[in-house]
Design a protein around this motif. Sequence first.
Motif, PDB file in Angstrom:
ATOM      1  N   PHE A 192      66.790  -2.415 -44.831  1.00  0.00           N
ATOM      2  CA  PHE A 192      67.086  -3.402 -45.882  1.00  0.00           C
ATOM      3  C   PHE A 192      68.503  -3.224 -46.415  1.00  0.00           C
ATOM      4  O   PHE A 192      69.164  -4.167 -46.829  1.00  0.00           O
ATOM      5  N   GLU A 195      53.594 -10.304 -50.279  1.00  0.00           N
ATOM      6  CA  GLU A 195      53.867 -10.260 -51.716  1.00  0.00           C
ATOM      7  C   GLU A 195      52.836  -9.426 -52.463  1.00  0.00           C
ATOM      8  O   GLU A 195      52.345  -9.804 -53.526  1.00  0.00           O
ATOM      9  N   MET A 196      52.508  -8.295 -51.859  1.00  0.00           N
ATOM     10  CA  MET A 196      51.628  -7.338 -52.527  1.00  0.00           C
ATOM     11  C   MET A 196      52.474  -6.138 -52.970  1.00  0.00           C
ATOM     12  O   MET A 196      53.632  -6.014 -52.602  1.00  0.00           O
ATOM     13  N   LEU A 229      54.100 -19.710 -44.647  1.00  0.00           N
ATOM     14  CA  LEU A 229      53.121 -20.021 -45.700  1.00  0.00           C
ATOM     15  C   LEU A 229      53.342 -19.196 -46.965  1.00  0.00           C
ATOM     16  O   LEU A 229      53.808 -18.055 -46.900  1.00  0.00           O
ATOM     17  N   THR A 230      52.972 -19.769 -48.046  1.00  0.00           N
ATOM     18  CA  THR A 230      52.998 -19.054 -49.327  1.00  0.00           C
ATOM     19  C   THR A 230      52.155 -17.786 -49.193  1.00  0.00           C
ATOM     20  O   THR A 230      51.009 -17.847 -48.752  1.00  0.00           O
ATOM     21  N   PRO A 231      52.695 -16.671 -49.569  1.00  0.00           N
ATOM     22  CA  PRO A 231      51.970 -15.417 -49.344  1.00  0.00           C
ATOM     23  C   PRO A 231      50.774 -15.275 -50.289  1.00  0.00           C
ATOM     24  O   PRO A 231      50.833 -15.703 -51.446  1.00  0.00           O
ATOM     25  N   LEU A 265      56.815   3.954 -52.702  1.00  0.00           N
ATOM     26  CA  LEU A 265      56.086   3.713 -51.456  1.00  0.00           C
ATOM     27  C   LEU A 265      56.633   2.525 -50.692  1.00  0.00           C
ATOM     28  O   LEU A 265      56.095   2.150 -49.652  1.00  0.00           O
ATOM     29  N   ARG A 266      57.680   1.928 -51.216  1.00  0.00           N
ATOM     30  CA  ARG A 266      58.248   0.749 -50.544  1.00  0.00           C
ATOM     31  C   ARG A 266      59.590   0.422 -51.152  1.00  0.00           C
ATOM     32  O   ARG A 266      59.861   0.723 -52.309  1.00  0.00           O
ATOM     33  N   TRP A 267      60.406  -0.242 -50.347  1.00  0.00           N
ATOM     34  CA  TRP A 267      61.674  -0.740 -50.845  1.00  0.00           C
ATOM     35  C   TRP A 267      61.428  -2.030 -51.604  1.00  0.00           C
ATOM     36  O   TRP A 267      60.538  -2.807 -51.258  1.00  0.00           O
ATOM     37  N   LEU A 287      52.778 -16.099 -42.283  1.00  0.00           N
ATOM     38  CA  LEU A 287      53.433 -15.890 -43.580  1.00  0.00           C
ATOM     39  C   LEU A 287      54.949 -16.036 -43.486  1.00  0.00           C
ATOM     40  O   LEU A 287      55.645 -15.975 -44.489  1.00  0.00           O
ATOM     41  N   CYS A 316      54.567  -5.406 -47.589  1.00  0.00           N
ATOM     42  CA  CYS A 316      54.546  -5.825 -48.992  1.00  0.00           C
ATOM     43  C   CYS A 316      55.375  -7.095 -49.197  1.00  0.00           C
ATOM     44  O   CYS A 316      54.961  -8.019 -49.901  1.00  0.00           O
ATOM     45  N   LEU A 317      56.530  -7.147 -48.575  1.00  0.00           N
ATOM     46  CA  LEU A 317      57.399  -8.313 -48.743  1.00  0.00           C
ATOM     47  C   LEU A 317      56.760  -9.559 -48.139  1.00  0.00           C
ATOM     48  O   LEU A 317      56.822 -10.653 -48.708  1.00  0.00           O
ATOM     49  N   LEU A 318      56.131  -9.379 -47.005  1.00  0.00           N
ATOM     50  CA  LEU A 318      55.545 -10.502 -46.298  1.00  0.00           C
ATOM     51  C   LEU A 318      54.331 -11.051 -47.059  1.00  0.00           C
ATOM     52  O   LEU A 318      54.127 -12.256 -47.125  1.00  0.00           O
ATOM     53  N   PHE A 336      51.963 -25.190 -49.629  1.00  0.00           N
ATOM     54  CA  PHE A 336      51.623 -24.089 -48.719  1.00  0.00           C
ATOM     55  C   PHE A 336      52.861 -23.389 -48.151  1.00  0.00           C
ATOM     56  O   PHE A 336      52.735 -22.412 -47.424  1.00  0.00           O
ATOM     57  N   VAL A 337      54.024 -23.924 -48.435  1.00  0.00           N
ATOM     58  CA  VAL A 337      55.241 -23.376 -47.827  1.00  0.00           C
ATOM     59  C   VAL A 337      55.928 -22.426 -48.797  1.00  0.00           C
ATOM     60  O   VAL A 337      56.201 -22.777 -49.939  1.00  0.00           O
ATOM     61  N   ARG A 338      56.180 -21.238 -48.347  1.00  0.00           N
ATOM     62  CA  ARG A 338      56.748 -20.240 -49.249  1.00  0.00           C
ATOM     63  C   ARG A 338      58.216 -20.560 -49.514  1.00  0.00           C
ATOM     64  O   ARG A 338      58.934 -21.104 -48.662  1.00  0.00           O
ATOM     65  N   GLN A 367      55.700  -0.287 -44.419  1.00  0.00           N
ATOM     66  CA  GLN A 367      54.982  -0.559 -45.674  1.00  0.00           C
ATOM     67  C   GLN A 367      55.756  -1.579 -46.517  1.00  0.00           C
ATOM     68  O   GLN A 367      55.181  -2.509 -47.089  1.00  0.00           O
ATOM     69  N   SER A 368      57.064  -1.401 -46.568  1.00  0.00           N
ATOM     70  CA  SER A 368      57.896  -2.304 -47.364  1.00  0.00           C
ATOM     71  C   SER A 368      57.830  -3.731 -46.811  1.00  0.00           C
ATOM     72  O   SER A 368      57.694  -4.701 -47.565  1.00  0.00           O
ATOM     73  N   LEU A 369      57.937  -3.838 -45.500  1.00  0.00           N
ATOM     74  CA  LEU A 369      57.931  -5.165 -44.868  1.00  0.00           C
ATOM     75  C   LEU A 369      56.602  -5.865 -45.105  1.00  0.00           C
ATOM     76  O   LEU A 369      56.565  -7.073 -45.378  1.00  0.00           O
ATOM     77  N   PRO A 426      61.855 -12.633 -48.064  1.00  0.00           N
ATOM     78  CA  PRO A 426      62.886 -11.597 -48.266  1.00  0.00           C
ATOM     79  C   PRO A 426      62.899 -10.533 -47.172  1.00  0.00           C
ATOM     80  O   PRO A 426      62.767  -9.352 -47.447  1.00  0.00           O
ATOM     81  N   LEU A 427      63.052 -10.964 -45.927  1.00  0.00           N
ATOM     82  CA  LEU A 427      63.135 -10.008 -44.812  1.00  0.00           C
ATOM     83  C   LEU A 427      64.599  -9.635 -44.561  1.00  0.00           C
ATOM     84  O   LEU A 427      65.505 -10.331 -45.002  1.00  0.00           O
TER      85      LEU A 427
END
Lengths: 488, 488, 462, 462
Positions: free
Chosen positions: B7, C124-125, C247-249, B483-485, C244, C120-122, B37-39, C116-118, B43-44
């Motif tokens: 990232f 949105e958790m 689609l809206t997550p 646990l995550r970025w 995703l 979560c991002l995908l 339904f479209v996000r 794990q990060s990816l 953020p990849l």
Amino acid sequence: MAEPLIFERSSPGRAAASLPAPEVPVVPLDELVPAAFVRADLPLPEVGELDVVRHFTRLSQKNVCIDTTFYPLGSCTMKYNPKVNEDAARLPGFAQIHPYQPEATVQGALQLMYDLQTYLAEIGGMDAVTLQPAAGAHGELTGMLMVRAYHDERGDVERKRVLIPDSAHGTNPATATMVGYQVQSIPSDDRGNLDLSALRSALGPDVAALMITIPSTFGLFDERILEVIGAIHEVGGLVYGDGANMNAMLGQARFGDLGVDVMHFNLHKTFTTPHGGGGPPAGPVGVKALLAPYLPTPVVARRARADGSLEYYFDYARPRSIGKIKAFYGNFGMMVRAYTYIRSIGAEGLEHVGEAAVLNANYLMERLKGAYDLYVDRRCKHEFVLSGRRQRRATGVRTLDLAKRLIDYGFHPPTIYFPIVIEEAIMIEPTETESLETLDEFAEAMLAIAKEAEENPDLVKHAPHTTEIGRLDEVAAVRRPNLRWKPA
Amino acid sequence: MAEPLIFERSSPGRAAASLPAPEVPVVPLDELVPAAFVRADLPLPEVGELDVVRHFTRLSQKNVCIDTTFYPLGSCTMKYNPKVNEDAARLPGFAQIHPYQPEATVQGALQLMYDLQTYLAEIGGMDAVTLQPAAGAHGELTGMLMVRAYHDERGDVERKRVLIPDSAHGTNPATATMVGYQVQSIPSDDRGNLDLSALRSALGPDVAALMITIPSTFGLFDERILEVIGAIHEVGGLVYGDGANMNAMLGQARFGDLGVDVMHFNLHKTFTTPHGGGGPPAGPVGVKALLAPYLPTPVVARRARADGSLEYYFDYARPRSIGKIKAFYGNFGMMVRAYTYIRSIGAEGLEHVGEAAVLNANYLMERLKGAYDLYVDRRCKHEFVLSGRRQRRATGVRTLDLAKRLIDYGFHPPTIYFPIVIEEAIMIEPTETESLETLDEFAEAMLAIAKEAEENPDLVKHAPHTTEIGRLDEVAAVRRPNLRWKPA
Amino acid sequence: MNYTPATPADQARMLRAIGLSSPAELFDDLPPSARRTHLDVPRALSEIEVTRLLRELSESNADLAHHPCFLGAGSYVHYIPSVVNHIVGRAEFFTSYTPYQPEVSQGTLQTIYEFQSLICLLTEMDIANASMYDGASALAEAAIMAANVTDRGTVLLASSVHPEYRQVIRTYVQGLKFSLVPDPVDQSGTLAPEHVRSHLNDDVACVVVQYPNFFGCLDDLNALADVVHQTGALLVVAVNPLALGLLTPPGALGADVVVGEGQPLGIPPSYGGPYLGLFATREKYIRHLPGRIVGMTTDTRGQRGYVLTFQTREQHIRREKATSNICSNEALCALASTVYLAYVGKAGLRQVAELCLRNAHYLAEQVQTVPGFRLAFDGPFFNEFVVRCPVAPATLNLRLRDVGIIGGYELGRDYPALNDALLFCATEMNRRADMDRLVEVLRQCGAQRAASGAVETGRADG
Amino acid sequence: MNYTPATPADQARMLRAIGLSSPAELFDDLPPSARRTHLDVPRALSEIEVTRLLRELSESNADLAHHPCFLGAGSYVHYIPSVVNHIVGRAEFFTSYTPYQPEVSQGTLQTIYEFQSLICLLTEMDIANASMYDGASALAEAAIMAANVTDRGTVLLASSVHPEYRQVIRTYVQGLKFSLVPDPVDQSGTLAPEHVRSHLNDDVACVVVQYPNFFGCLDDLNALADVVHQTGALLVVAVNPLALGLLTPPGALGADVVVGEGQPLGIPPSYGGPYLGLFATREKYIRHLPGRIVGMTTDTRGQRGYVLTFQTREQHIRREKATSNICSNEALCALASTVYLAYVGKAGLRQVAELCLRNAHYLAEQVQTVPGFRLAFDGPFFNEFVVRCPVAPATLNLRLRDVGIIGGYELGRDYPALNDALLFCATEMNRRADMDRLVEVLRQCGAQRAASGAVETGRADG
Ligand SMILES: Cc1ncc(COP(=O)(O)O)c(C=O)c1O
Ligand SMILES: Cc1ncc(COP(=O)(O)O)c(C=O)c1O
């Protein structure tokens, strides 16, 4: 950790390979071949599969490479080698075909070669291309043999001299000599162009050719290239264009349009085939029509079948050809990779390469030219050449030291001490596949090292400090040569 | 060098992938799917191909692995993973087939599965095998669900307890609990066998099963295994054999012949499928005939076609089956590798594995048992467990420290602190694929470290000294979990 | 072949060192009655032979590089960038194990942290684990987790969840006390929130839906979440993570646990495995999360580093108190997905998802031009859709196979009411020409049936 | 696809830094008349498309995994152990370059040192270089080296040397003054030492032979060496290194320079390249050895390490005084051969060579059972042999192709006197059943010809 030699891992009776039992009736060996022809001993290693895997995997980790490290080795165009090229070259339909299979069974391979010939001709502005030469230097040899054949055939047998700029790569003069020519070195002027008056005074009816690298190994484009080429043509000489640095020219100008008569391409530079620790390379040669009859045999040609479909074949009917320069047809595996690259990035990608490579180089040059002397301060092309003479004079830190210190910063050093006419040369070629972030990181390292050279010269002189192996005794390597392992 | 997160390498607008343009008519997106339904944002990372390659290649070099390093992780059977297995699994006819393709189009895959079922049944001495479970623990779950189904179907619903030796791997008790059983832990005696009197006093009509690892996680073969198994059977319980350590048994004795009713195989241990940094594993389960009706659906079966040729198919008609334990049929890619391994080394190879693995372990144990305490001083099987308590008491050097110091010597540490019933446990499993030379090098390192622990304990306590990264703050990792970025 | 390096001399030396005269003595403690040193499996093969054998076996399968495929239903044919396989094929990744020793495993640890990060991002958790076995087992573990979190015993499982996933949940929980309530799907192909409400009660731990669901349709997660949360139950959503990209997550729509099958993200179909179970949830459930978790921390020199963390949740330490027994997981598949997501990135995943959507909608439209074929549901869908056919689905698939096409999924297998229906899938890998060929075959079959007037086993449409 | 990471923002930032407003200004020094920014090549493809394209092209070739092949003639179908490709595929090896900086290139350097050692052991020569382009160019360089060492101008080239190698020598030396004398081969398929003697004179720098020669036959190197050395010329031998797994090495038989084609050692046929030129000679010629050489030395800390050495021979430094212009070589192929030789090892190379020998002799024997087919030469051979046929070789090959077999090499191409002959090759990869099938086709063709009495273009045998 030091890795022993594979021979030192050997243990009597151990074996990795397992071979099938003969399917044919087993007769005593000496009924098949007289005993005198059978060797008594075969002193190869005896190791297990894991031994082999571990040995070479460990050794691999002792290399840095493009895939781990920025590798700005000038004149080598160490750009990213796309993985998809590798996949293509390993397809069984490419890797598992024999060079003497009937042409009807390898139409895909022939089409690929034909198309690659066509693309390269277009990219170089040439009329015909041979894919046979195995390397840049091999292409030079091929090209210069054609130059010679051309003059000879015209009865123009008094042409003995080949003019070569002093900045040229060593393969150029070596090639001219191999072909039987005398080499005359032409100096450069202070803008890094060929010294035009020196060139003019070297001209004469005995000039066979000029070998010129475009852009030059200074990373500069000769501002009077058309005059230079025109002058050679005026005396009946031909112009050989060394295309090793052609990356800068993609999408900007073609060798052929500049007047070059014969040139080589380095597939392992401009066209992303991997450098493989030193090879295999590939050095196709492009020629203008006047040299086409001399191309090595065979060339790949195409004709229509009765039903209108196209058929590809080898054209061997080339009586004026210089002959063969390599067994078979060249480094086909490299052709597959280069073809894949060209099809992947396509016209729009190729057209953009030169611009992107040159922009990267100029940006990096701009960032470094304050801290290091610049050979000629003008717009560079794919690379630029700094000089470490300021550092050398100030604190005795040599370019070699600067290079070694870069290793500690996580970079592969640039090319150093070449071109040989530049004192303490540092030749930096970033290529277009490196990001701005990487360029900035490298620039920061170079600037930091320039500072270290002033403030803490010993730190630099004893670099690298982070590698498993320190500087090696190269003098001892020659004085007491140890060039192979010997059984005890 | 520290490697930033992917990232942190991201730059807006940069992209590695290129996708084809749609071939179908392009209509506005909201005609195809409602806008809700479209996000809005995805953020990849935005990185180039070389960024990706360099990032992950650099990261890879921060691992040690079997291919570079002796990796004697007890209970994990880190043996060599043959390259030919990997090639097989990547063949398009195996990697590129869909689980719902018509059976007629995947006869090769089905045959491979059928044969693998057959081979595993033979190797385990079992009557039937399911390949569906994804891992050892998953196999345990599958097996214990079958145990439960068996008892339930017989109306034997009062069986609530599962007996498990205190040396068992944590998955055993966790599995029994998941299946709804109460776990009763059975101690070991001072020869490392199950304490027979403790076992006997735990027996009763409510015992559903014993889960026993053979050889045990002490690396020992229970000297009264037949009595143990007989005792369970006498009270109507079944015996679950955890086959994670089965490498030792190959060619010596089969689980089924010892009386085990249900067992799992770890393809990623005994059958050389790679561990992959934690998986994918595969845990086929073998059963005696009494449990066969409960196997998950489907199993692969075979029948003759009208023309006498064989046809492979999925048998779904299994009304008493416990159902499915995983989507589709299991980790097929791992089956291809295990099948390749079995066919490669064949009967004679498999028959030799146990002996070679056990000899390596005993040799290493012999070399180390003077310098370290041995849990039980008798013939071990595939592995042995040392204790670092002597070192701990003498100079405060813990087993963790010994393990870290081994890293400096170029080895992956053994399993430590397991089995949990052994103080300062060091569990060493060399496997049969390591050479005597490697065992000796490792032994020398262990002996040197024992000496260091006496003479220079701080050196050991602060190890490793040669790695890029030192010991990590695991407490902080839990106290302030990161646990995550997160995007800035 | 032979991977055992010990020579007879080595063996003799080792035996001598341990004071034995034959290797058989190593097994003196085995009961003689159970000894069996012979195994009845085929003899060893040389590498040449085994390679040939495996090639021949593999070539007796119809691979999807050479056969256009319209199957989805939980396993998808997507493009896998070359880079993914080159990275996953690095020995440092595939011949190492669980990163128990972080100093020599930072490569695996950092990639899991990125994974794990990816995820979560995908989705949105808040948090995600290092992977589960597959989508089905992840969903089963999610149901168990929901039961534990809520201390309730009923799972409300939509019938539009993948039939095999539903079977797996059933298998997993048969040892426990909670029960499953299947819930029908309406004409839109989705679950009506009112209908769900009518099934909710104080014992419902969670409602489980799939997104997109097994029919390819898109449930209104927001509305479902509202209903579900009213009774204190959790909304568990099984996703296709590739969808995703567009689609809206579910994390933005109220999901409490998001699981999924990671296979579409860079993992080949491989006849159904190994795949990749995704598992993400809310921060507050961290101690209920099954499986491994990697955290970022610092080393003794203050450098950033990564470790396995929260291990006290796991069976290693909790043993019979652990709620999940998972140990080995799908780390290498997680790596593949990490590389895949990094490679396709922000723009690429969206593009892939859009191509899937566009191709599927084109195909659906074309199929509907064939007399007698119509979509079973009228709600929005992603890249799968259900077609009711005037000819028996099995017959259609056979006819497609004749022209080298792998047809759709025959829904009659799981849904008797849909025994005239095929579930078709299209991805970025389906060429327009192949879709047109498929439609052409349907047209021919339809026309033949109309001509012959024959009654097929499939239900005739109205 | 696109491998250029600079975004428009990056580009703008860089341009700003160097004070330009458009990238075109970077090329202000190019002559406007010669500018051409458009290239007439196809448009870019996505990875999906380019992969598909290459797969399709490759599949329009008949690959040798699916077609039994009896061609040799300088390119051989041998088994390549899986390990070789896994090692060669490691990025550290294939994406690095010539090891100019030894501290970061010990991997490549040590493997080259091992390669040099293996080639010396195999050939029984003193020293070897890091590789040449291929067998043919290595042979040409050997001839040039012999001319330099002896300061003579004539090369005596056996006609039993591979025709393409002979052509390459001719091309290489056309710029120099020495000349080639072809030498005929006798009924044994080999060169008669007396005959060689009759051609020797004071200007002969070397005699060049192949071992096994192009016809598969084994020359008496010892006898040749004796004759050749009498006039102070060198014996240059081009070898098939795989054959040296069985055959007495030329170094033990008096060879002065041994070159060869390394392709049989772990390198795929790849339609003729990249291959691997081997070059070994006597210690005294070290300064005449072309190409790169790696030596073992020590570092500042006394540790063993490896460097490029004797670089003063090379064109980098000697420039026009260099005798060879070779720069890039075949390092990765040399690595493949190094791994191959380490892997097959002492026992394995011998086994492979024996299998080749046995299969070839079986095939030769079977072919001779067919009426009208007979061996052209009566001397010992390794794994290739020449068959005179009663039917035109081209016709036979066509018939073989009809049953999926790639037949032999048609010698008429190079040797008009052998225009009725095929050169067959067998290796460890040829199955007995395929050999039997080949013989069966020959039998059928022979029988048909006998029946029809038709006159074929091939020379009828006596
Ligand atoms: C300018 C130039 N010309 C020629 C060559 C020779 O190319 P090759 O190494 O492929 O023989 C090089 C190689 O670096 C070069 O930089
Ligand atoms: C004895 C034992 N049983 C079971 C298991 C669980 O196997 P898996 O990790 O494949 O789930 C292990 C794993 O290490 C083990 O050592």
